[in-house]
Scaffold this motif. Structure first.
Motif, PDB file in Angstrom:
ATOM      1  N   LEU A  80     -32.100  48.455   4.790  1.00 66.01           N
ATOM      2  CA  LEU A  80     -33.390  48.634   4.110  1.00 66.01           C
ATOM      3  C   LEU A  80     -33.550  47.605   2.994  1.00 66.01           C
ATOM      4  O   LEU A  80     -34.657  47.124   2.740  1.00 66.01           O
ATOM      5  CB  LEU A  80     -33.506  50.054   3.560  1.00 66.01           C
ATOM      6  CG  LEU A  80     -33.463  51.157   4.624  1.00 66.01           C
ATOM      7  CD1 LEU A  80     -33.627  52.526   3.989  1.00 66.01           C
ATOM      8  CD2 LEU A  80     -34.522  50.928   5.685  1.00 66.01           C
ATOM      9  N   GLU A  88     -36.713  44.906   2.763  1.00 70.47           N
ATOM     10  CA  GLU A  88     -37.537  44.605   1.595  1.00 70.47           C
ATOM     11  C   GLU A  88     -37.443  43.138   1.207  1.00 70.47           C
ATOM     12  O   GLU A  88     -38.441  42.509   0.854  1.00 70.47           O
ATOM     13  CB  GLU A  88     -37.130  45.481   0.412  1.00 70.47           C
ATOM     14  CG  GLU A  88     -37.563  46.917   0.543  1.00 70.47           C
ATOM     15  CD  GLU A  88     -39.079  47.065   0.696  1.00 70.47           C
ATOM     16  OE1 GLU A  88     -39.816  46.390  -0.038  1.00 70.47           O
ATOM     17  OE2 GLU A  88     -39.502  47.859   1.550  1.00 70.47           O
ATOM     18  N   VAL A  89     -36.240  42.617   1.284  1.00 74.03           N
ATOM     19  CA  VAL A  89     -36.032  41.234   0.896  1.00 74.03           C
ATOM     20  C   VAL A  89     -36.779  40.303   1.855  1.00 74.03           C
ATOM     21  O   VAL A  89     -37.380  39.308   1.446  1.00 74.03           O
ATOM     22  CB  VAL A  89     -34.516  40.953   0.850  1.00 74.03           C
ATOM     23  CG1 VAL A  89     -34.227  39.486   0.885  1.00 74.03           C
ATOM     24  CG2 VAL A  89     -33.913  41.593  -0.395  1.00 74.03           C
ATOM     25  N   ASN A 149     -39.943  41.374  -1.300  1.00 77.93           N
ATOM     26  CA  ASN A 149     -39.743  42.228  -2.471  1.00 77.93           C
ATOM     27  C   ASN A 149     -38.277  42.185  -2.855  1.00 77.93           C
ATOM     28  O   ASN A 149     -37.494  43.004  -2.402  1.00 77.93           O
ATOM     29  CB  ASN A 149     -40.165  43.668  -2.148  1.00 77.93           C
ATOM     30  CG  ASN A 149     -41.595  43.743  -1.653  1.00 77.93           C
ATOM     31  OD1 ASN A 149     -41.850  43.923  -0.480  1.00 77.93           O
ATOM     32  ND2 ASN A 149     -42.531  43.559  -2.554  1.00 77.93           N
ATOM     33  N   GLN A 161     -38.093  46.947  -7.776  1.00 74.94           N
ATOM     34  CA  GLN A 161     -38.852  47.077  -6.532  1.00 74.94           C
ATOM     35  C   GLN A 161     -37.984  47.647  -5.424  1.00 74.94           C
ATOM     36  O   GLN A 161     -38.400  48.545  -4.678  1.00 74.94           O
ATOM     37  CB  GLN A 161     -39.330  45.696  -6.077  1.00 74.94           C
ATOM     38  CG  GLN A 161     -40.606  45.234  -6.699  1.00 74.94           C
ATOM     39  CD  GLN A 161     -40.955  43.841  -6.212  1.00 74.94           C
ATOM     40  OE1 GLN A 161     -40.077  43.020  -5.915  1.00 74.94           O
ATOM     41  NE2 GLN A 161     -42.241  43.569  -6.123  1.00 74.94           N
ATOM     42  N   ARG A 209     -37.266  51.319  -5.947  1.00 77.58           N
ATOM     43  CA  ARG A 209     -38.436  52.152  -5.653  1.00 77.58           C
ATOM     44  C   ARG A 209     -38.757  52.194  -4.168  1.00 77.58           C
ATOM     45  O   ARG A 209     -38.938  53.258  -3.588  1.00 77.58           O
ATOM     46  CB  ARG A 209     -39.665  51.595  -6.388  1.00 77.58           C
ATOM     47  CG  ARG A 209     -39.904  52.195  -7.752  1.00 77.58           C
ATOM     48  CD  ARG A 209     -41.324  51.873  -8.224  1.00 77.58           C
ATOM     49  NE  ARG A 209     -41.592  50.434  -8.211  1.00 77.58           N
ATOM     50  CZ  ARG A 209     -41.222  49.599  -9.174  1.00 77.58           C
ATOM     51  NH1 ARG A 209     -40.531  50.050 -10.201  1.00 77.58           N
ATOM     52  NH2 ARG A 209     -41.524  48.319  -9.105  1.00 77.58           N
ATOM     53  N   ASN A 210     -38.819  51.035  -3.540  1.00 74.27           N
ATOM     54  CA  ASN A 210     -39.295  50.968  -2.158  1.00 74.27           C
ATOM     55  C   ASN A 210     -38.299  51.572  -1.177  1.00 74.27           C
ATOM     56  O   ASN A 210     -38.672  52.056  -0.110  1.00 74.27           O
ATOM     57  CB  ASN A 210     -39.582  49.520  -1.769  1.00 74.27           C
ATOM     58  CG  ASN A 210     -40.754  48.934  -2.542  1.00 74.27           C
ATOM     59  OD1 ASN A 210     -41.321  49.599  -3.414  1.00 74.27           O
ATOM     60  ND2 ASN A 210     -41.113  47.710  -2.235  1.00 74.27           N
ATOM     61  N   ILE A 211     -37.024  51.516  -1.518  1.00 74.66           N
ATOM     62  CA  ILE A 211     -35.988  52.028  -0.628  1.00 74.66           C
ATOM     63  C   ILE A 211     -35.682  53.477  -0.945  1.00 74.66           C
ATOM     64  O   ILE A 211     -35.340  54.258  -0.055  1.00 74.66           O
ATOM     65  CB  ILE A 211     -34.723  51.161  -0.771  1.00 74.66           C
ATOM     66  CG1 ILE A 211     -35.003  49.748  -0.252  1.00 74.66           C
ATOM     67  CG2 ILE A 211     -33.556  51.770  -0.028  1.00 74.66           C
ATOM     68  CD1 ILE A 211     -33.917  48.765  -0.594  1.00 74.66           C
ATOM     69  N   GLY A 212     -35.800  53.840  -2.222  1.00 74.47           N
ATOM     70  CA  GLY A 212     -35.413  55.190  -2.618  1.00 74.47           C
ATOM     71  C   GLY A 212     -33.920  55.336  -2.802  1.00 74.47           C
ATOM     72  O   GLY A 212     -33.375  56.426  -2.654  1.00 74.47           O
TER      73      GLY A 212
END
Lengths: 157, 157
Positions: free
Chosen positions: B26, B30-31, B35, B40, B43-46
């Motif tokens: 994950l 994002e990377v 992001n 970031q 947040r985006n991964i949790g």
DNA sequence: GTGGGTGGGTTTGATTTTCCAACTCACGGG
DNA sequence: CCCGTGAGTTGGAAAATCAAACCCACCCAC
């Protein structure tokens, strides 16, 4: 506010929730190779037997594997991929290709795959619409969920 | 005896040793979306922040990500994929495709990918030698390590 | 300058998982 | 009868995860 702590909704994350735990994809590897019995799995994967039992239950419940008796008296079972399980093979091929390339430089491979065309399989991900191999720079992500954005293409550097 | 407890040598297992821990793929998602900053990602991964920090160190050390300062005073960093990291995208595409299909039946997708040909990306794994899509039944595994065998092709159900 | 906010983490302590070895149960063979 | 195999289950120690709090350096507004 929309609950600021929830992670991004994502099929990758959802799929990993099914097969992302330790050993799960190795179970699938063995099962796809035809080694579907408990002791074989434990030996070939190197997983503790209790964890293996847990993973097998989860994968059966998730519809990735089926458990079937190959003998009554004594009851003996083996595990096989469902159609959905077989459709995870692209994941395994992608992982294998990366490891073959980046971890072994394509030398002394522990296993090779022969395609029915007669050549060694080198898996290439292509676009179904146009047929050409997919590269990172050719992709544009379109998030469909309000509040979730992306920064757009990234230089590798 | 050859140490009867060692698992099967395998590039899939070796790759999973690099990116198979919880959240690692994950992070890569994002990377690859651009992001690359710590907050970031969290947040985006949790993911818990301490675990995220551990994963980022591992992935940088493994050569999948690079960490670069985008500001001195105060020092601020972001993470980007290396060339090797980008070559893991086929894994992400395969995971996404499976989830889109089997978990969401191609409806209400949280994200779509547009290919540069103008169509929505549906990734298909093909054989580099012959160009045709790869199916399970077209594959024959050839283990190269003495002592490790396979049972051969498997019927699905 | 004081107070608040942001970015990139580290620390702390409780909760979960994993791990490994040993155990079970049901057979089957010599 | 004793041993081995297959398919797990059980128990307790070791490791990983989790959430929340903390830290430090800086920026901005007041």
């Amino acid at each position: 506010m929309a609950a600021p702590k929830d992670p991004r909704p994502c099929s990758i994350a959802d799929t990993l929730a099914v097969v992302g735990e330790k050993y799960s994809l190795l179970v699938l590897r063995e099962v796809c190779l035809g080694n579907g019995r408990f002791d074989q799995l434990a030996r070939n994967i190197g997983a503790p037997r209790d964890i293996l039992a847990t993973r097998l239950r989860r994968l059966v419940e998730a519809g990735v594997l089926t458990r079937r008796a190959y003998s009554e008296h004594p009851q003996r079972f083996d595990y096989r991929p469902t159609a959905a399980g077989l459709e995870l093979e692209p994941v395994l091929m992608a992982l294998k290709e990366w490891g073959d390339h980046h971890l072994r430089h394509h030398t002394d491979l522990p296993m090779t795959m022969e395609h029915s065309c007669g050549h060694e399989l080198v898996p290439v991900v292509t676009c179904r619409a146009c047929g050409s191999p997919v590269h990172h720079d050719d992709l544009t992500a379109h998030p469909q969920t309000p509040g979730w954005t992306v920064k757009g293409p990234v230089a590798t550097s």
